[in-house]
Design a protein around this motif. Sequence first.
Motif, mmCIF file in Angstrom:
data_model
loop_
_atom_site.group_PDB
_atom_site.id
_atom_site.type_symbol
_atom_site.label_atom_id
_atom_site.label_comp_id
_atom_site.label_asym_id
_atom_site.label_seq_id
_atom_site.Cartn_x
_atom_site.Cartn_y
_atom_site.Cartn_z
ATOM 1 N N THR A 53 0.828 -1.196 0.000
ATOM 2 C CA THR A 53 0.000 0.000 0.000
ATOM 3 C C THR A 53 0.865 1.249 0.000
ATOM 4 N N SER A 54 2.164 1.084 0.205
ATOM 5 C CA SER A 54 3.094 2.202 0.234
ATOM 6 C C SER A 54 4.474 1.685 -0.179
ATOM 7 N N VAL A 55 5.326 2.582 -0.658
ATOM 8 C CA VAL A 55 6.672 2.160 -1.054
ATOM 9 C C VAL A 55 7.582 1.984 0.143
ATOM 10 N N THR A 56 7.190 2.521 1.289
ATOM 11 C CA THR A 56 7.956 2.326 2.516
ATOM 12 C C THR A 56 7.092 1.573 3.517
ATOM 13 N N PRO A 57 7.673 0.608 4.218
ATOM 14 C CA PRO A 57 6.870 -0.133 5.189
ATOM 15 C C PRO A 57 6.463 0.763 6.349
ATOM 16 N N MET A 58 5.193 0.829 6.610
ATOM 17 C CA MET A 58 4.700 1.649 7.708
ATOM 18 C C MET A 58 3.409 1.058 8.249
ATOM 19 N N ARG A 59 3.138 1.345 9.488
ATOM 20 C CA ARG A 59 1.909 0.888 10.109
ATOM 21 C C ARG A 59 0.945 2.067 10.185
ATOM 22 N N MET A 60 -0.303 1.767 9.989
ATOM 23 C CA MET A 60 -1.318 2.792 10.058
ATOM 24 C C MET A 60 -1.506 3.266 11.503
ATOM 25 N N LYS A 61 -1.570 4.570 11.673
ATOM 26 C CA LYS A 61 -1.766 5.115 13.009
ATOM 27 C C LYS A 61 -3.214 4.907 13.405
ATOM 28 N N LYS A 62 -3.406 4.343 14.576
ATOM 29 C CA LYS A 62 -4.757 4.099 15.067
ATOM 30 C C LYS A 62 -4.865 4.657 16.478
ATOM 31 N N ARG A 63 -6.010 5.187 16.796
ATOM 32 C CA ARG A 63 -6.213 5.674 18.150
ATOM 33 C C ARG A 63 -6.693 4.529 19.027
ATOM 34 N N GLU A 64 -6.468 4.674 20.289
ATOM 35 C CA GLU A 64 -6.921 3.669 21.233
ATOM 36 C C GLU A 64 -8.439 3.671 21.289
#
Length: 95
Positions: A53-64
Motif C-alpha cells: 500500500t506504500s513504497v515504505t513499510p509503515m503501520r497505520m496510526k490508530k487511536r486507542e
Amino acid sequence: MSVDAQTVRRIAHLARIAVSEEDVAPLQGELNAILAFVEQLGAVDVAGVEPMTSVTPMRMKKREDVVTEGGRATDIVANAPETEDHYFLVPKVVE
C-alpha cells in the motif's frame, strides 16, 4: 497493441476532449508509447511479491479504542437554534 488515428479521435470523443486534426498524430504516438510501457510492465515476474500500500513499510496510526467522557448532550446542542430531548430540530424538507 497499437492505436490508430481513428481510435485517438474516438478516445477524445469519449473523454469529451476537443482534439484538432494536427494534434491527432502526436497523441497517437504518446498513447502508443504509454501502451508499450504497460506491456513492459506486464512482462515483469511478480510471483511471490506481496502487494504493497506504500513504497515504505509503515503501520497505520490508530487511536486507542477507549471509553471517553460522554453524557454531554446538553453541551453539544447548547448553540442549536432548536432542540428537543437533546436532539437537533431541523425544518421538514420532504412532504
